[in-house]
Motif scaffolding. Structure first.
Motif, PDB file in Angstrom:
ATOM      1  N   GLU A  12      38.936  75.897  34.626  1.00 26.44           N
ATOM      2  CA  GLU A  12      37.884  74.879  34.817  1.00 26.44           C
ATOM      3  C   GLU A  12      36.598  75.280  34.086  1.00 26.44           C
ATOM      4  N   VAL A  13      36.224  76.543  34.241  1.00 28.17           N
ATOM      5  CA  VAL A  13      34.971  77.002  33.621  1.00 28.17           C
ATOM      6  C   VAL A  13      35.074  76.958  32.100  1.00 28.17           C
ATOM      7  N   MET A  14      36.206  77.419  31.567  1.00 25.03           N
ATOM      8  CA  MET A  14      36.347  77.428  30.102  1.00 25.03           C
ATOM      9  C   MET A  14      36.490  76.016  29.541  1.00 25.03           C
ATOM     10  N   GLU A  15      36.968  75.098  30.353  1.00 18.79           N
ATOM     11  CA  GLU A  15      36.987  73.695  29.906  1.00 18.79           C
ATOM     12  C   GLU A  15      35.568  73.113  29.924  1.00 18.79           C
ATOM     13  N   THR A  16      34.772  73.554  30.886  1.00 23.72           N
ATOM     14  CA  THR A  16      33.423  72.995  31.048  1.00 23.72           C
ATOM     15  C   THR A  16      32.457  73.539  29.993  1.00 23.72           C
ATOM     16  N   ILE A  17      32.570  74.823  29.701  1.00 19.43           N
ATOM     17  CA  ILE A  17      31.687  75.432  28.688  1.00 19.43           C
ATOM     18  C   ILE A  17      32.387  75.311  27.332  1.00 19.43           C
ATOM     19  N   ASP A  18      31.944  74.369  26.537  1.00 15.67           N
ATOM     20  CA  ASP A  18      32.586  74.119  25.240  1.00 15.67           C
ATOM     21  C   ASP A  18      32.218  75.233  24.262  1.00 15.67           C
ATOM     22  N   ARG A  19      33.238  75.908  23.776  1.00 14.68           N
ATOM     23  CA  ARG A  19      33.040  77.016  22.835  1.00 14.68           C
ATOM     24  C   ARG A  19      32.325  76.582  21.557  1.00 14.68           C
ATOM     25  N   ALA A  20      32.433  75.297  21.228  1.00 10.38           N
ATOM     26  CA  ALA A  20      31.786  74.801  20.003  1.00 10.38           C
ATOM     27  C   ALA A  20      30.269  74.938  20.066  1.00 10.38           C
ATOM     28  N   CYS A  21      29.706  74.988  21.278  1.00  7.08           N
ATOM     29  CA  CYS A  21      28.249  75.152  21.407  1.00  7.08           C
ATOM     30  C   CYS A  21      27.819  76.572  21.023  1.00  7.08           C
ATOM     31  N   PHE A  22      28.767  77.500  20.917  1.00  8.02           N
ATOM     32  CA  PHE A  22      28.407  78.916  20.812  1.00  8.02           C
ATOM     33  C   PHE A  22      28.740  79.565  19.477  1.00  8.02           C
ATOM     34  N   GLY A  24      25.530  88.596  23.073  1.00  6.40           N
ATOM     35  CA  GLY A  24      25.862  87.950  21.793  1.00  6.40           C
ATOM     36  C   GLY A  24      25.524  86.462  21.764  1.00  6.40           C
ATOM     37  N   THR A  25      26.538  85.637  21.690  1.00  7.03           N
ATOM     38  CA  THR A  25      26.345  84.179  21.614  1.00  7.03           C
ATOM     39  C   THR A  25      25.925  83.562  22.944  1.00  7.03           C
ATOM     40  N   GLY A  26      26.103  84.296  24.036  1.00 13.12           N
ATOM     41  CA  GLY A  26      25.771  83.754  25.365  1.00 13.12           C
ATOM     42  C   GLY A  26      26.936  83.041  26.043  1.00 13.12           C
ATOM     43  N   TYR A  27      28.105  83.000  25.380  1.00 15.77           N
ATOM     44  CA  TYR A  27      29.241  82.240  25.927  1.00 15.77           C
ATOM     45  C   TYR A  27      29.633  82.730  27.330  1.00 15.77           C
ATOM     46  N   LEU A  28      29.857  84.046  27.454  1.00 13.62           N
ATOM     47  CA  LEU A  28      30.308  84.533  28.768  1.00 13.62           C
ATOM     48  C   LEU A  28      29.189  84.465  29.804  1.00 13.62           C
ATOM     49  N   THR A  29      27.963  84.690  29.373  1.00 15.16           N
ATOM     50  CA  THR A  29      26.831  84.580  30.315  1.00 15.16           C
ATOM     51  C   THR A  29      26.801  83.172  30.899  1.00 15.16           C
ATOM     52  N   ALA A  30      27.047  82.180  30.034  1.00 15.67           N
ATOM     53  CA  ALA A  30      27.062  80.783  30.500  1.00 15.67           C
ATOM     54  C   ALA A  30      28.214  80.558  31.487  1.00 15.67           C
ATOM     55  N   CYS A  31      29.392  81.113  31.182  1.00 14.30           N
ATOM     56  CA  CYS A  31      30.528  80.988  32.117  1.00 14.30           C
ATOM     57  C   CYS A  31      30.199  81.649  33.446  1.00 14.30           C
ATOM     58  N   PHE A  32      29.599  82.839  33.386  1.00 13.03           N
ATOM     59  CA  PHE A  32      29.229  83.537  34.623  1.00 13.03           C
ATOM     60  C   PHE A  32      28.264  82.680  35.449  1.00 13.03           C
ATOM     61  N   ALA A  33      27.283  82.094  34.748  1.00  8.86           N
ATOM     62  CA  ALA A  33      26.254  81.306  35.450  1.00  8.86           C
ATOM     63  C   ALA A  33      26.887  80.131  36.182  1.00  8.86           C
ATOM     64  N   SER A  46      19.183  82.722  19.492  1.00 14.57           N
ATOM     65  CA  SER A  46      20.241  81.728  19.212  1.00 14.57           C
ATOM     66  C   SER A  46      21.129  81.519  20.431  1.00 14.57           C
ATOM     67  N   SER A  47      21.326  82.562  21.245  1.00 15.26           N
ATOM     68  CA  SER A  47      22.167  82.365  22.447  1.00 15.26           C
ATOM     69  C   SER A  47      21.493  81.412  23.428  1.00 15.26           C
ATOM     70  N   ILE A  48      20.181  81.488  23.502  1.00 18.84           N
ATOM     71  CA  ILE A  48      19.465  80.554  24.392  1.00 18.84           C
ATOM     72  C   ILE A  48      19.614  79.120  23.868  1.00 18.84           C
ATOM     73  N   GLN A  49      19.538  78.981  22.552  1.00 18.99           N
ATOM     74  CA  GLN A  49      19.750  77.630  21.958  1.00 18.99           C
ATOM     75  C   GLN A  49      21.180  77.153  22.225  1.00 18.99           C
ATOM     76  N   ASN A  50      22.140  78.071  22.132  1.00 15.73           N
ATOM     77  CA  ASN A  50      23.539  77.698  22.413  1.00 15.73           C
ATOM     78  C   ASN A  50      23.688  77.216  23.864  1.00 15.73           C
ATOM     79  N   ILE A  51      23.120  78.000  24.772  1.00 16.95           N
ATOM     80  CA  ILE A  51      23.247  77.657  26.200  1.00 16.95           C
ATOM     81  C   ILE A  51      22.583  76.319  26.478  1.00 16.95           C
ATOM     82  N   LEU A  53      21.170  75.468  34.493  1.00 23.19           N
ATOM     83  CA  LEU A  53      21.007  76.763  35.182  1.00 23.19           C
ATOM     84  C   LEU A  53      19.985  77.628  34.460  1.00 23.19           C
ATOM     85  N   LEU A  54      19.948  77.495  33.134  1.00 21.21           N
ATOM     86  CA  LEU A  54      18.936  78.204  32.339  1.00 21.21           C
ATOM     87  C   LEU A  54      17.554  77.664  32.687  1.00 21.21           C
TER      88      LEU A  54
END
Ligand code: SAH
Length: 303
Positions: A106-116, A166-175, A196-201, A209-210
């Motif tokens: 569910e989390v990996m579907e919600t956080i689109d990797r393309a943003c990162f 790095g890109t913030g991908y996992l931080t976003a999933c954790f959040a 750039s990770s903040i821009q990605n998030i 959440l940010l």
């Protein structure tokens, strides 16, 4: 402009596939467009595989792609919008038994990797990708593996630390997993990557959440952890340490779990459980290949 090069496949797990293990492999990425699920405007990207490897970062020239895994070809097998492709990526990881947890899918579907991933980089191929500064975004199967190992320590209200964010991908999933009552903290020593990770998030489903403040990303030396929000229920380290930093052990809560690659050329993904009496139980999950957890200067010099 796309520069031809090869990279070490950092943020990568060696799969046991007879005949394929440790094989040098190369592939071609052909530009197409994808859409980040949280952004209305499409951004250019790459995809589709054949026989030599192109990356947009000229500073990653002359490195080798190592290893192989069963997911390299999956991008070829689906079409549709970026949202559907991100979902298809998750479904392939489920199909191959990498994701077994409903929450993680569910989390990996919600956080689109393309943003990162950087513009011009294929977001859904199961491989690490260069993000500049001698760093990579880890492969989707590694992100999935780490999320699953930490799932019980990423319940709503818990505190999570992502070192080498790095890109913030996992931080976003954790959040997303710990929710607005919890705390997800990224620490990254390259200031440009923090920006750039903040821009990605901000482009992702974790943006609220940010904004609310339960997710934050900081410039710092991750070997020192981030004491401000300690102790942590979950600590993830996205770069390989020669040994487990004591500060991270100190900032892990009793009952907490840390996932950290340890080693130099040969690395193991270690799972460190802190027991209620403060003692540690440590085991190896798998062999991996990550960039080193090191000083900023050493990283920018190329180690
Ligand atoms: N997990 C991230 C990035 C993995 S690459 C992702 O998937 O996007 C490893 C990251 O660790 C790089 O961004 C690198 O800059 C960072 N890093 C390496 N040593 C570090 C240190 N001492 N402190 C903080 N970050 C570090």
């Amino acid at each position: 402009m796309i520069h031809q090069c090869a990279v070490i496949a950092y943020g990568f797990r060696y799969y046991y596939m007879p005949g394929l293990k440790h094989i040098l492999s190369t592939f071609t990425l052909i530009p197409h467009r994808h859409r980040c699920s949280y952004l209305p405007s499409p951004s250019p990207s790459l995809v589709s595989l054949s026989s030599s490897f192109h990356l947009p970062n000229p500073d990653n020239l002359s490195r080798f792609l190592t290893g192989n895994c069963p997911f390299f070809k999956m991008e070829r097998s689906w079409s549709g919008s970026g949202v559907n492709k991100n979902k298809a990526m998750v479904e392939h990881l489920q199909h191959y038994g990498v994701i077994t947890s409903k929450k993680v899918s569910e989390v990996m579907e919600t956080i689109d990797r393309a943003c990162f991933v950087p513009d011009g980089t294929p977001p859904y191929v199961d491989s690490p990708m260069a993000i500049g500064y001698n760093a990579t975004i880890s492969a989707p199967h590694m992100h999935a593996t780490c999320l699953q190992l930490l799932e019980e320590n990423l319940k709503p209200g818990m505190h999570a630390l992502d070192i080498g964010s790095g890109t913030g991908y996992l931080t976003a999933c954790f959040a997303l997993m710990v929710g607005p009552q919890g705390r997800a903290v990224g620490v990254e020593h390259i200031p440009e990557l923090v920006v750039s990770s903040i821009q990605n998030i901000e482009k992702s489903a974790a943006a609220p959440l940010l904004k609310e403040g339960s997710l934050s990303v900081h410039v710092g030396d991750g070997r020192k952890g981030w004491p401000e929000f300690a102790p942590y229920d979950a600590i993830h380290v996205g770069a390989a340490a020669p040994e487990i930093p004591q500060a991270l052990i100190d900032q892990l809560k009793p009952g907490g779990r840390m996932v950290i690659p340890v080693g130099n050329i040969f690395q193991d993904l270690k799972v460190v459980d802190k027991n209620q009496d403060g003692s540690l139980s440590i085991w190896s999950e798998t062999s991996v290949r990550y960039v080193p957890l090191t000083s900023r200067d050493a990283q920018l010099r190329g180690w």
